[in-house]
Design a protein around this motif. Structure first.
Motif, PDB file in Angstrom:
ATOM      1  N   ASN A  38     -18.811  -2.291   4.963  1.00  0.00           N
ATOM      2  CA  ASN A  38     -19.680  -3.369   4.502  1.00  0.00           C
ATOM      3  C   ASN A  38     -19.681  -4.569   5.449  1.00  0.00           C
ATOM      4  O   ASN A  38     -20.226  -5.612   5.137  1.00  0.00           O
ATOM      5  N   GLY A  39     -19.054  -4.464   6.622  1.00  0.00           N
ATOM      6  CA  GLY A  39     -19.043  -5.536   7.606  1.00  0.00           C
ATOM      7  C   GLY A  39     -17.842  -6.458   7.498  1.00  0.00           C
ATOM      8  O   GLY A  39     -17.656  -7.327   8.335  1.00  0.00           O
ATOM      9  N   ALA A  40     -17.040  -6.285   6.474  1.00  0.00           N
ATOM     10  CA  ALA A  40     -15.847  -7.117   6.308  1.00  0.00           C
ATOM     11  C   ALA A  40     -14.746  -6.637   7.257  1.00  0.00           C
ATOM     12  O   ALA A  40     -14.788  -5.521   7.766  1.00  0.00           O
ATOM     13  N   THR A  41     -13.798  -7.502   7.495  1.00  0.00           N
ATOM     14  CA  THR A  41     -12.662  -7.147   8.340  1.00  0.00           C
ATOM     15  C   THR A  41     -11.436  -6.969   7.461  1.00  0.00           C
ATOM     16  O   THR A  41     -11.089  -7.848   6.665  1.00  0.00           O
ATOM     17  N   GLY A  42     -10.791  -5.833   7.602  1.00  0.00           N
ATOM     18  CA  GLY A  42      -9.561  -5.563   6.861  1.00  0.00           C
ATOM     19  C   GLY A  42      -8.362  -5.645   7.798  1.00  0.00           C
ATOM     20  O   GLY A  42      -8.470  -5.360   8.994  1.00  0.00           O
ATOM     21  N   ILE A  43      -7.234  -6.064   7.261  1.00  0.00           N
ATOM     22  CA  ILE A  43      -6.026  -6.146   8.083  1.00  0.00           C
ATOM     23  C   ILE A  43      -4.901  -5.333   7.454  1.00  0.00           C
ATOM     24  O   ILE A  43      -4.853  -5.143   6.250  1.00  0.00           O
ATOM     25  N   THR A  44      -4.036  -4.851   8.329  1.00  0.00           N
ATOM     26  CA  THR A  44      -2.843  -4.128   7.894  1.00  0.00           C
ATOM     27  C   THR A  44      -1.675  -4.641   8.714  1.00  0.00           C
ATOM     28  O   THR A  44      -1.771  -4.732   9.931  1.00  0.00           O
ATOM     29  N   THR A  45      -0.596  -4.998   8.059  1.00  0.00           N
ATOM     30  CA  THR A  45       0.622  -5.405   8.748  1.00  0.00           C
ATOM     31  C   THR A  45       1.773  -4.583   8.204  1.00  0.00           C
ATOM     32  O   THR A  45       1.746  -4.133   7.064  1.00  0.00           O
ATOM     33  N   GLY A  46       2.770  -4.388   9.030  1.00  0.00           N
ATOM     34  CA  GLY A  46       3.914  -3.654   8.529  1.00  0.00           C
ATOM     35  C   GLY A  46       4.842  -3.196   9.634  1.00  0.00           C
ATOM     36  O   GLY A  46       4.732  -3.611  10.785  1.00  0.00           O
TER      37      GLY A  46
END
Length: 85
Positions: A36-44
């Protein structure tokens, strides 16, 4: 570790997509563009071995410092007892 993740988070540009790793590849910060054009983040944690090694080294150093301190404190008490009698 938290400071490293925060540095990774703020060093990533706004439009930059991809993964960044830090501390010998043990921590990861990844940004992905969703449908949908959004930016997702993942940390770990990607690889816990460097973190475990760091913990063990810091524990060993602190134990050595504590042992040296106790030895010096006992030696001081011994010298004070010898000079007082």
């Amino acid at each position: 570790m938290v400071v490293t993740l925060l540095a990774l988070m703020f060093s990533t540009g706004g439009d930059e997509v991809g993964a960044r790793t830090a501390f010998f590849g043990s921590m990861i910060f990844e940004t992905v563009e969703k449908d949908n054009g959004a930016t997702g983040i993942t940390t770990g944690v990607e690889n816990p071995v460097p973190l475990v090694v760091l913990f063990l080294v810091l524990t060993a150093v602190l134990v050595m410092i504590q042992a040296i301190y106790r030895g010096l404190k006992q030696r001081r008490e011994q010298l004070l007892n010898e000079s007082g009698s």
